[in-house]
Design a protein around this motif. Sequence first.
Motif, PDB file in Angstrom:
ATOM      1  N   GLY A  13      33.555  29.509  55.701  1.00 63.16           N
ATOM      2  CA  GLY A  13      34.284  30.084  56.826  1.00 63.16           C
ATOM      3  C   GLY A  13      35.644  30.627  56.434  1.00 63.16           C
ATOM      4  O   GLY A  13      36.423  31.029  57.290  1.00 63.16           O
ATOM      5  N   GLY A  14      35.931  30.666  55.140  1.00 65.07           N
ATOM      6  CA  GLY A  14      37.250  31.066  54.658  1.00 65.07           C
ATOM      7  C   GLY A  14      37.361  32.543  54.324  1.00 65.07           C
ATOM      8  O   GLY A  14      36.534  33.365  54.708  1.00 65.07           O
ATOM      9  N   VAL A  15      38.383  32.849  53.550  1.00 66.91           N
ATOM     10  CA  VAL A  15      38.721  34.214  53.170  1.00 66.91           C
ATOM     11  C   VAL A  15      37.724  34.753  52.136  1.00 66.91           C
ATOM     12  O   VAL A  15      37.302  34.027  51.243  1.00 66.91           O
ATOM     13  N   VAL A  16      37.386  36.031  52.267  1.00 62.98           N
ATOM     14  CA  VAL A  16      36.497  36.696  51.308  1.00 62.98           C
ATOM     15  C   VAL A  16      37.294  37.006  50.047  1.00 62.98           C
ATOM     16  O   VAL A  16      38.325  37.662  50.093  1.00 62.98           O
ATOM     17  N   ILE A  17      36.790  36.504  48.903  1.00 61.45           N
ATOM     18  CA  ILE A  17      37.442  36.724  47.614  1.00 61.45           C
ATOM     19  C   ILE A  17      36.870  37.954  46.923  1.00 61.45           C
ATOM     20  O   ILE A  17      37.583  38.722  46.286  1.00 61.45           O
ATOM     21  N   LYS A  18      35.557  38.143  47.039  1.00 63.77           N
ATOM     22  CA  LYS A  18      34.873  39.217  46.328  1.00 63.77           C
ATOM     23  C   LYS A  18      33.665  39.659  47.142  1.00 63.77           C
ATOM     24  O   LYS A  18      33.037  38.841  47.808  1.00 63.77           O
ATOM     25  N   ARG A  19      33.365  40.966  47.075  1.00 60.19           N
ATOM     26  CA  ARG A  19      32.186  41.507  47.758  1.00 60.19           C
ATOM     27  C   ARG A  19      31.318  42.227  46.740  1.00 60.19           C
ATOM     28  O   ARG A  19      31.830  42.844  45.818  1.00 60.19           O
ATOM     29  N   ILE A  42      29.940  29.597  46.937  1.00 65.02           N
ATOM     30  CA  ILE A  42      30.040  29.639  48.402  1.00 65.02           C
ATOM     31  C   ILE A  42      30.008  31.109  48.811  1.00 65.02           C
ATOM     32  O   ILE A  42      30.928  31.859  48.511  1.00 65.02           O
ATOM     33  N   CYS A  43      28.929  31.533  49.475  1.00 61.81           N
ATOM     34  CA  CYS A  43      28.769  32.949  49.831  1.00 61.81           C
ATOM     35  C   CYS A  43      28.087  33.102  51.184  1.00 61.81           C
ATOM     36  O   CYS A  43      27.332  32.247  51.606  1.00 61.81           O
ATOM     37  N   ASP A  44      28.362  34.249  51.814  1.00 59.22           N
ATOM     38  CA  ASP A  44      27.616  34.702  52.980  1.00 59.22           C
ATOM     39  C   ASP A  44      26.792  35.901  52.547  1.00 59.22           C
ATOM     40  O   ASP A  44      27.255  36.741  51.779  1.00 59.22           O
ATOM     41  N   VAL A  45      25.562  36.000  53.050  1.00 59.58           N
ATOM     42  CA  VAL A  45      24.700  37.151  52.781  1.00 59.58           C
ATOM     43  C   VAL A  45      24.549  37.896  54.109  1.00 59.58           C
ATOM     44  O   VAL A  45      24.134  37.309  55.103  1.00 59.58           O
ATOM     45  N   LEU A  46      24.910  39.182  54.107  1.00 61.02           N
ATOM     46  CA  LEU A  46      24.914  39.981  55.324  1.00 61.02           C
ATOM     47  C   LEU A  46      23.977  41.178  55.206  1.00 61.02           C
ATOM     48  O   LEU A  46      23.876  41.784  54.143  1.00 61.02           O
ATOM     49  N   ARG A  47      23.318  41.501  56.310  1.00 61.80           N
ATOM     50  CA  ARG A  47      22.532  42.733  56.433  1.00 61.80           C
ATOM     51  C   ARG A  47      22.975  43.405  57.711  1.00 61.80           C
ATOM     52  O   ARG A  47      22.970  42.800  58.784  1.00 61.80           O
ATOM     53  N   ASN A  48      23.408  44.643  57.617  1.00 64.38           N
ATOM     54  CA  ASN A  48      23.909  45.398  58.773  1.00 64.38           C
ATOM     55  C   ASN A  48      25.025  44.657  59.504  1.00 64.38           C
ATOM     56  O   ASN A  48      25.101  44.651  60.726  1.00 64.38           O
ATOM     57  N   GLY A  49      25.872  43.971  58.756  1.00 63.54           N
ATOM     58  CA  GLY A  49      27.005  43.272  59.343  1.00 63.54           C
ATOM     59  C   GLY A  49      26.690  41.917  59.959  1.00 63.54           C
ATOM     60  O   GLY A  49      27.589  41.241  60.450  1.00 63.54           O
ATOM     61  N   GLU A  50      25.433  41.511  59.949  1.00 59.51           N
ATOM     62  CA  GLU A  50      25.043  40.222  60.521  1.00 59.51           C
ATOM     63  C   GLU A  50      24.661  39.253  59.398  1.00 59.51           C
ATOM     64  O   GLU A  50      23.933  39.622  58.494  1.00 59.51           O
ATOM     65  N   ARG A  51      25.134  38.030  59.500  1.00 55.99           N
ATOM     66  CA  ARG A  51      24.833  37.029  58.475  1.00 55.99           C
ATOM     67  C   ARG A  51      23.371  36.611  58.558  1.00 55.99           C
ATOM     68  O   ARG A  51      22.893  36.195  59.613  1.00 55.99           O
ATOM     69  N   VAL A  52      22.672  36.745  57.426  1.00 54.36           N
ATOM     70  CA  VAL A  52      21.259  36.337  57.351  1.00 54.36           C
ATOM     71  C   VAL A  52      21.083  35.087  56.498  1.00 54.36           C
ATOM     72  O   VAL A  52      19.998  34.525  56.455  1.00 54.36           O
ATOM     73  N   GLY A  53      22.139  34.678  55.825  1.00 58.77           N
ATOM     74  CA  GLY A  53      22.065  33.487  54.997  1.00 58.77           C
ATOM     75  C   GLY A  53      23.434  33.071  54.505  1.00 58.77           C
ATOM     76  O   GLY A  53      24.386  33.851  54.541  1.00 58.77           O
ATOM     77  N   GLN A  54      23.526  31.815  54.075  1.00 66.45           N
ATOM     78  CA  GLN A  54      24.786  31.266  53.576  1.00 66.45           C
ATOM     79  C   GLN A  54      24.473  30.300  52.459  1.00 66.45           C
ATOM     80  O   GLN A  54      23.548  29.500  52.560  1.00 66.45           O
ATOM     81  N   ILE A  55      25.242  30.390  51.385  1.00 66.06           N
ATOM     82  CA  ILE A  55      25.103  29.480  50.257  1.00 66.06           C
ATOM     83  C   ILE A  55      26.333  28.594  50.249  1.00 66.06           C
ATOM     84  O   ILE A  55      27.457  29.077  50.249  1.00 66.06           O
ATOM     85  N   LEU A  56      26.108  27.291  50.291  1.00 63.91           N
ATOM     86  CA  LEU A  56      27.219  26.324  50.290  1.00 63.91           C
ATOM     87  C   LEU A  56      27.165  25.453  49.069  1.00 63.91           C
ATOM     88  O   LEU A  56      26.202  25.153  48.511  1.00 63.91           O
TER      89      LEU A  56
END
Length: 56
Positions: A13-19, A42-56
Amino acid sequence: MKLYRVNKLAKPGGVVIKRKHILALSDGEAVRQAQESPDCPICDVLRNGERVGQIL
């Protein structure tokens, strides 16, 4: 193939470091690719701006 964005986060839920962008056939494959990346503890995976997955 669909285009996905993987956002590396400082903390959940934090700041994006790299895309980065990846191509995958499905949401599950995109999450798997992100999970296997050494860039993504720790990553979010997005498709069309919507989160489809999260790696913790």
